[in-house]
Write an enzyme that holds these catalytic residues in place. Sequence first.
Site, PDB file in Angstrom:
ATOM      1  CB  VAL A  73      -2.893   7.635  23.441  1.00  0.00           C
ATOM      2  CG1 VAL A  73      -3.335   9.001  23.557  1.00  0.00           C
ATOM      3  CG2 VAL A  73      -3.477   6.969  22.167  1.00  0.00           C
ATOM      4  CD  GLU A  74      -1.584   2.887  19.059  1.00  0.00           C
ATOM      5  OE1 GLU A  74      -1.202   1.918  18.835  1.00  0.00           O
ATOM      6  OE2 GLU A  74      -2.603   3.447  18.457  1.00  0.00           O
TER       7      GLU A  74
END
Length: 296
Positions: free
Chosen positions: A95-96
């Site tokens: 998710v980064e």
Amino acid sequence: MSAPGPAASTAEVALGRRLFYETLLSNGHDVSCNSCHALNGYGADGRRVSFGSVGHVGGRNAPTVYNAAGHLAQFWDGRAATVEEQAKGPILNAVEMGMPNSAAVLDHLRASASYRAAFAAAFPGQSAPISYDNVGRAIGAFERGLVTPSRWDAYLAGDSTALTRLELEGAATFVRTGCAGCHSGAYVGGQMYRRLGVVRPWPTALDSGRIAATHLAADRFVFKVPSLRNVEKTAPYFHDGSVASLDSAIRLMGRHQLGVELDAARVERIRRWLATLTGTLPAAYIAEPQLPPRAP
């Protein structure tokens, strides 16, 4: 904030600065380290939680990278011991920056003649200088130079005119209240872990904290104590970015960690002193570099 061993070379630091700004390290080629840790914004992005590659949303507030290399560990839960180790985490976090694996990262870098030359210069004598560990080493070498000397440092160095009377009263209030029990040392924090809600339960308990990294029951709701350097510039506050106001953050800390209800006058004095921890950004050091052209 030097790393153990030989000092990083100029070439290694320069490579780390490039990589810090490099969107090629994200799956969608749309975010870089600087996207969430904006160096011209005191190392934070001003959001409750950050946006990752291709629209993903993170789960914790992005802490500032300034002065972080002096902390006992990295991330809110301390799961990385050094900035070199920390730098490798977000690149592969789904998710980064969302890269599928380290091999994909290295493929992109090896496709660039400019990066091949830069890694060879930064890590001379290595048969395969473009490695994932060296990506972390270079970014970490750059981050170790992200220091922000402040008026408080000038005062401690002997300049009695660096702070006003009200600011000095704020420093005394900060100590008398008990804040310095956790926010201590050269970084005014960053040197220990503490449970949120020592005296009164913390208002939210959605994030269980350090227990996810250590799997120890005693670490439930435990987080790294953040540094307060540049704190007036890095809102919103806490691991979840749930508090926008520094005054509110001060009151919450007093109530839940120390069992003290701080009146407006004491909050203002503490805030005035915290403002003296705002440092000077190293403009030349953090200037955005010319990045290599994309491979066809």
